[in-house]
Design a protein around this motif. Structure first.
Motif, PDB file in Angstrom:
ATOM      1  N   VAL A   1       0.826  -1.205   0.000  1.00  0.00           N
ATOM      2  CA  VAL A   1       0.000   0.000   0.000  1.00  0.00           C
ATOM      3  C   VAL A   1       0.865   1.262   0.000  1.00  0.00           C
ATOM      4  CG1 VAL A   1      -1.701   1.327   1.306  1.00  0.00           C
ATOM      5  CG2 VAL A   1      -1.925  -1.169   1.110  1.00  0.00           C
ATOM      6  N   TYR A   2       1.945   1.243   0.745  1.00  0.00           N
ATOM      7  CA  TYR A   2       2.752   2.442   0.894  1.00  0.00           C
ATOM      8  C   TYR A   2       4.025   2.424   0.052  1.00  0.00           C
ATOM      9  CZ  TYR A   2      -0.247   3.829   4.756  1.00  0.00           C
ATOM     10  OH  TYR A   2      -1.322   4.216   5.512  1.00  0.00           O
ATOM     11  N   ALA A   3       4.125   1.504  -0.877  1.00  0.00           N
ATOM     12  CA  ALA A   3       5.336   1.434  -1.722  1.00  0.00           C
ATOM     13  C   ALA A   3       5.453   2.706  -2.558  1.00  0.00           C
ATOM     14  CB  ALA A   3       5.273   0.217  -2.631  1.00  0.00           C
ATOM     15  N   SER A   4       6.682   3.221  -2.690  1.00  0.00           N
ATOM     16  CA  SER A   4       6.902   4.469  -3.428  1.00  0.00           C
ATOM     17  C   SER A   4       7.053   4.236  -4.926  1.00  0.00           C
ATOM     18  CB  SER A   4       8.156   5.174  -2.892  1.00  0.00           C
ATOM     19  OG  SER A   4       9.293   4.330  -3.047  1.00  0.00           O
ATOM     20  N   ASN A   5       7.302   3.009  -5.345  1.00  0.00           N
ATOM     21  CA  ASN A   5       7.392   2.703  -6.769  1.00  0.00           C
ATOM     22  C   ASN A   5       6.827   1.304  -7.015  1.00  0.00           C
ATOM     23  OD1 ASN A   5       9.703   0.662  -6.654  1.00  0.00           O
ATOM     24  ND2 ASN A   5      10.625   2.464  -5.671  1.00  0.00           N
ATOM     25  N   ARG A   6       6.557   1.023  -8.273  1.00  0.00           N
ATOM     26  CA  ARG A   6       5.866  -0.218  -8.618  1.00  0.00           C
ATOM     27  C   ARG A   6       6.739  -1.448  -8.407  1.00  0.00           C
ATOM     28  NH1 ARG A   6       3.727   3.714 -11.765  1.00  0.00           N
ATOM     29  NH2 ARG A   6       1.462   3.731 -12.017  1.00  0.00           N
ATOM     30  N   LEU A   7       8.011  -1.335  -8.594  1.00  0.00           N
ATOM     31  CA  LEU A   7       8.891  -2.485  -8.412  1.00  0.00           C
ATOM     32  C   LEU A   7       8.864  -2.938  -6.953  1.00  0.00           C
ATOM     33  CD1 LEU A   7      10.825  -4.380  -9.837  1.00  0.00           C
ATOM     34  CD2 LEU A   7      12.687  -2.805  -9.302  1.00  0.00           C
ATOM     35  N   THR A   8       8.897  -1.967  -6.040  1.00  0.00           N
ATOM     36  CA  THR A   8       8.797  -2.307  -4.612  1.00  0.00           C
ATOM     37  C   THR A   8       7.451  -2.962  -4.296  1.00  0.00           C
ATOM     38  OG1 THR A   8      10.232  -0.428  -4.064  1.00  0.00           O
ATOM     39  CG2 THR A   8       8.920  -1.374  -2.278  1.00  0.00           C
ATOM     40  N   ALA A   9       6.386  -2.455  -4.920  1.00  0.00           N
ATOM     41  CA  ALA A   9       5.055  -3.012  -4.694  1.00  0.00           C
ATOM     42  C   ALA A   9       4.975  -4.457  -5.181  1.00  0.00           C
ATOM     43  CB  ALA A   9       4.012  -2.158  -5.401  1.00  0.00           C
ATOM     44  N   ILE A  10       5.599  -4.755  -6.329  1.00  0.00           N
ATOM     45  CA  ILE A  10       5.566  -6.117  -6.864  1.00  0.00           C
ATOM     46  C   ILE A  10       6.271  -7.083  -5.920  1.00  0.00           C
ATOM     47  CG2 ILE A  10       6.426  -7.571  -8.738  1.00  0.00           C
ATOM     48  CD1 ILE A  10       5.977  -5.147 -10.596  1.00  0.00           C
ATOM     49  N   VAL A  11       7.461  -6.671  -5.462  1.00  0.00           N
ATOM     50  CA  VAL A  11       8.214  -7.544  -4.554  1.00  0.00           C
ATOM     51  C   VAL A  11       7.455  -7.731  -3.236  1.00  0.00           C
ATOM     52  CG1 VAL A  11      10.358  -7.787  -3.257  1.00  0.00           C
ATOM     53  CG2 VAL A  11      10.415  -6.898  -5.597  1.00  0.00           C
ATOM     54  N   SER A  12       6.868  -6.652  -2.727  1.00  0.00           N
ATOM     55  CA  SER A  12       6.104  -6.749  -1.484  1.00  0.00           C
ATOM     56  C   SER A  12       4.877  -7.634  -1.657  1.00  0.00           C
ATOM     57  CB  SER A  12       5.678  -5.357  -1.025  1.00  0.00           C
ATOM     58  OG  SER A  12       6.808  -4.525  -0.830  1.00  0.00           O
ATOM     59  N   LEU A  13       4.258  -7.586  -2.865  1.00  0.00           N
ATOM     60  CA  LEU A  13       3.095  -8.426  -3.131  1.00  0.00           C
ATOM     61  C   LEU A  13       3.466  -9.909  -3.088  1.00  0.00           C
ATOM     62  CD1 LEU A  13       0.082  -8.320  -3.888  1.00  0.00           C
ATOM     63  CD2 LEU A  13       0.765  -8.366  -6.291  1.00  0.00           C
ATOM     64  N   GLY A  14       4.685 -10.209  -3.519  1.00  0.00           N
ATOM     65  CA  GLY A  14       5.127 -11.603  -3.471  1.00  0.00           C
ATOM     66  C   GLY A  14       5.195 -12.140  -2.050  1.00  0.00           C
ATOM     67  N   ILE A  15       5.371 -11.248  -1.054  1.00  0.00           N
ATOM     68  CA  ILE A  15       5.415 -11.701   0.346  1.00  0.00           C
ATOM     69  C   ILE A  15       4.115 -12.409   0.710  1.00  0.00           C
ATOM     70  CG2 ILE A  15       5.547 -10.892   2.736  1.00  0.00           C
ATOM     71  CD1 ILE A  15       7.347  -8.627   1.783  1.00  0.00           C
ATOM     72  N   GLN A  16       2.953 -11.908   0.206  1.00  0.00           N
ATOM     73  CA  GLN A  16       1.669 -12.532   0.521  1.00  0.00           C
ATOM     74  C   GLN A  16       1.638 -13.980   0.012  1.00  0.00           C
ATOM     75  OE1 GLN A  16      -0.084 -10.174   2.221  1.00  0.00           O
ATOM     76  NE2 GLN A  16       1.690  -8.938   1.672  1.00  0.00           N
ATOM     77  N   GLY A  17       2.122 -14.171  -1.217  1.00  0.00           N
ATOM     78  CA  GLY A  17       2.123 -15.523  -1.767  1.00  0.00           C
ATOM     79  C   GLY A  17       3.041 -16.458  -1.010  1.00  0.00           C
ATOM     80  N   PHE A  18       4.219 -15.937  -0.605  1.00  0.00           N
ATOM     81  CA  PHE A  18       5.146 -16.785   0.147  1.00  0.00           C
ATOM     82  C   PHE A  18       4.561 -17.144   1.520  1.00  0.00           C
ATOM     83  CE2 PHE A  18       8.487 -14.741  -2.626  1.00  0.00           C
ATOM     84  CZ  PHE A  18       8.738 -15.906  -3.349  1.00  0.00           C
ATOM     85  N   ALA A  19       3.830 -16.223   2.125  1.00  0.00           N
ATOM     86  CA  ALA A  19       3.203 -16.505   3.420  1.00  0.00           C
ATOM     87  C   ALA A  19       2.177 -17.622   3.282  1.00  0.00           C
ATOM     88  CB  ALA A  19       2.552 -15.235   3.966  1.00  0.00           C
TER      89      ALA A  19
END
Length: 798
Positions: free
Chosen positions: A617-635
């Motif tokens: 939600v608070y990512a400053s750029n899209r690349l950070t958002a993509i990597v952070s989104l992957g955390i949900q899948g790994f969880a």
């Protein structure tokens, strides 16, 4: 295997081999291909004794038993007569096409199309199942589209083909709705069973809906006014198509449907009003427009429109004699119209034009064609001793009465028949008699393949009248009985009987002679009237299509505006609304479960997932958002592992890893702003939509968890995975064996998508995406598309 079942598919098999035979035998392949309809004709003649005795032959195979759909056929007096006309005239048409298309590089393709057309029409008239009937009905529209647009390099041919497909194909969908209504009202899905329901359909409150829907399909197929315009335009097809289309096939499909359903839809005020009104209007409009024409094929085409109107008018009139007249006229029309169309084709092929004002004196050069034309015209004019005379006499016996309605219908029939006599003799006499006129080609007699058809059909029209007793016993009486739904016996012969019918026949012939002598003035008056009117249904079709295109463009620009943000927002809004609507409609809301007791490592997984969500939600750029989104899948993958599903965990790890990598690579190829430029309102709206979807999906999942678990499939796969598929990994067995075809389809979709992407990448210029084109490229003119050949203005073409 039943020979009737093979007869359904024989034309399609012949169509498959037609191009190869033409490559080997050239135009002589027509002799071999004509054996197929000839054998079909012989096969169906074997049913004549049984059908003439009042019998009816049904048969077939189960097709989709769960929906009560069978591959079934019905052979009675009506369908048998049509089958004999389709196969018999079809034999002559294939031979005629062999001579007419001689030397054409596309002759193999043409013969293939004409055979498919034959198979579609034959399947239509023989089908007992509603579903089969609809399939073949639409197949006639598709195959006629291919034939009418055969000369696809010309704009007029393409327009005519598209017009025929839109009108008749759309009518087919309307007819399907009518058959579904009948199916629901009566509970039967086959014509043989429907005919045994007696008055059930007429007594239903849905009778009028079924009637209008059925007539909608029949009127479009048989070109009833004001939907008649597509049929004359279909003359853009080569002459063999026109001869077959107008004599024995597609245009009579609507008449066949009306006649087939007469026993269950007829004998009502609506039936006996709608059919005579539209049929009578079509009869008059068709004959008047025919007189206006100077093109031989168009003159005949408009008289076909008129004849179809006459058949519809007679079928709906309501008397047994009118039905007998309709039956006789249908057979007579098939014979003389097929012959005259082939005559017109012979004249055009050998003289180089079919404009009647540019023809004359061809009798010496084309004596056989002239003889066939005269015999066919005599039948078309209703003169003895031809089957057309029998039809005209029976028509007047059927409709002549002293009440105003009968007088009106009789007057319409007299005018229509008189004008058809005018056109018949204009086609048969004007090109052949009088002073010799110079034609674009040095005229000579057509070859055997081309004059055999009109000669045979003209002679059959004569023989049917001379041996009327045998003809009635085998053909017309069984057909009339099937149409009326009660046994009828036709006794009319070539010996005129004094009475009202003979008197009306004399009036018709006298009126026809007067109009023939004044045909030039009559043609000018009709042309001037139409010019003054201006607008017509044909122009209206163009307006309708333009309006449809504009509406489509407008809707596309509104709903498909090219903004991914709009598409995603609309999708998720509709998803949330639909899920909440389902729960509101059922007024069933799931109970909120108690929060489970978690171990410390399970808490750790949830905390990691929450941190990843906040990072997205608070990512400053899209690349950070993509990597952070992957955390949900790994969880989620870790939770699978903790719950004892290592195979699912491994799959989840792989999918999430690939997703992150692919999205990251895609982002490096796009010029994306690192900041979110959405307004506060848009941000709030997106947040509300996201929360609504999340809540709705959560509630749906909780509802699913409250339902009792059905172990039927679990037990099935546990029991049969090893015994049938020899696999212990149940998931793999389901994917590879039980869902093998589905999995193969999914692989095919992925492969096609990959090939499409590869093709797009190959056509991208070799420069960086998003860079400006070079000045040279920007100033270079766009390459012109190759121009399609156009027909010369005013040219007389097929």
């Amino acid at each position: 295997m039943d020979l009737t079942f093979l007869a359904f598919f024989a034309p399609f098999l012949a169509a498959l081999f037609a191009p190869f035979l033409v490559q080997v035998l050239r135009h002589n392949a027509a002799w071999v291909l004509a054996l197929v309809p000839a054998l079909i004709f012989v096969h169906f003649t074997g049913f004549l004794p049984e059908v003439s005795d009042g019998g009816r032959v049904t048969g077939g195979y189960q097709w989709i038993p769960s929906f009560n759909v069978n591959f079934s056929w019905l052979i009675d007096g009506l369908s048998l007569t049509f089958a004999l006309l389709i196969s018999g005239i079809g034999t002559l048409i294939v031979l005629y096409a062999g001579g007419y298309m001689k030397g054409d590089p596309q002759q193999g393709r043409f013969l293939s199309f004409i055979l498919m057309f034959m198979g579609a029409m034959q399947g239509l008239v023989l089908s007992d199942s509603f579903f089969m009937f609809f399939v073949f009905w639409e197949l006639t529209s598709i195959t006629s589209f291919l034939l009418i647009g055969f000369k696809h390099s010309y704009e007029r041919s393409r327009r005519a083909a598209m017009q025929a497909l839109v009108v008749t194909g759309g009518g087919g969908l309307v007819m399907l709705a009518g058959l579904i209504v009948i199916w629901n009202v009566t509970g039967v899905s086959e014509f043989s069973l429907l005919l045994a329901t007696d008055g059930l359909l007429r007594e239903s409150p849905f009778y009028l809906a079924a009637l209008l829907l059925i007539l909608g399909g029949a009127f479009t197929k048989s070109a009833q006014f004001p939907l008649h315009f597509w049929l004359p335009n279909a003359m853009e097809a080569p002459t063999p198509v026109s001869a077959y289309l107008h004599s024995a096939t597609m245009v009579k499909a609507g008449v066949y449907l009306v006649m087939r359903l007469n026993p269950v839809l007829g004998e009502t005020v609506a039936w006996e009003t709608i059919l005579p009104l539209f049929g009578g209007a079509t009869l008059l409009v068709g004959t008047l427009l025919a007189v206006r024409q100077t093109d031989l094929k168009l003159m005949l085409a408009y008289t076909t429109v008129a004849s179809l109107g006459l058949l519809v008018m007679l079928t709906g009139f309501g008397t047994e004699k009118a039905i007998e007249g309709a039956v006789l006229y249908l057979v007579a029309h098939s014979l003389f119209k097929g012959a005259l169309f082939m005559v017109a084709g012979n004249v055009d092929h050998e003289a180089g034009t079919r404009d009647v004002t540019r023809l004359g004196g061809l009798m010496a050069a084309m004596p056989i064609t002239f003889g066939a034309a005269i015999l066919a015209a005599l039948s078309m004019g209703g003169l003895p001793p031809f089957v057309g005379f029998l039809a005209k006499e029976e028509i007047y016996y059927g409709i002549a009465a002293s009440d105003p309605w009968s007088i009106f219908i009789t007057a319409v029939a007299i005018v229509g028949n008189a004008l058809m006599l005018v056109i018949g003799f204009a086609v048969a006499l004007k090109p052949f008699l009088g002073q010799k006129v110079e034609t674009p080609k040095q005229a000579h007699e057509a070859p055997l393949l081309m004059f055999a058809g009109p000669v045979v059909l003209a002679i059959v029209g004569l023989a049917a009248a001379l041996w009327s007793g045998l003809f009635h016993a085998l053909i017309s009486s069984p057909m009339a009985s099937a149409v009326a739904g009660t046994p009828l016996e036709i006794t009319i012969s070539i010996v005129p009987k004094p009475g009202i019918a003979l008197t009306l026949s004399v009036v018709t012939v006298a009126l026809g002679i007067v109009l023939y002598l004044a045909i030039a003035r009559l043609r000018g008056a009709i042309a001037a009237t139409l010019t003054a009117i201006g607008w017509g249904p044909d122009h209206g079709f163009d307006q309708f299509m333009r309006g449809l295109v504009r509406l489509s463009v407008s809707m596309t620009r509104t709903l498909q505006n090219g903004r991914m943000e709009f598409y995603m927002t609309a999708t998720f809004v509709l998803l949330a609304l639909w899920l909440f609507r389902t729960m509101f409609a059922a007024n069933e809301w799931p109970a909120i479960p108690a929060f489970p007791v978690l171990t410390f490592y399970e808490w750790a997984v949830f905390i990691i997932a929450a941190i990843g969500l906040i990072a997205v939600v608070y990512a400053s750029n899209r690349l950070t958002a993509i990597v952070s989104l992957g955390i949900q899948g790994f969880a989620v993958a870790i939770l699978f592992m903790l719950m004892g599903a290592p195979d699912l965990s491994f799959t989840q790890f792989m999918v999430e890893t690939l997703t992150v990598v692919i999205l990251a690579l895609a982002m490096t190829r796009l010029r994306l702003s690192p900041q979110d430029h959405r307004s506060l309102v848009q941000t709030i709206l997106d947040g509300v939509v996201a929360i609504a979807c999340g809540v709705a999906l959560t509630l749906i999942l909780l509802q699913v968890l409250e339902t009792p678990f059905d172990r039927t499939l679990t037990e099935f796969f546990n029991l049969y995975s090893y015994s049938l598929a020899q696999g212990r990994n149940i998931v793999n067995v389901i994917l590879v064996d039980f869902r093998g075809v589905d999995t193969f389809g999914e692989i095919g979709v992925v492969m096609v998508a990959g090939l499409a992407i590869l093709a797009l990448l190959r056509i991208v210029p070799k420069r960086s995406l998003g860079s400006a084109p070079s000045p040279a490229a920007a100033s270079a003119p766009a390459p012109e598309a190759p121009a399609m050949p156009r027909e010369p203005a005013g040219a007389v073409k097929e």
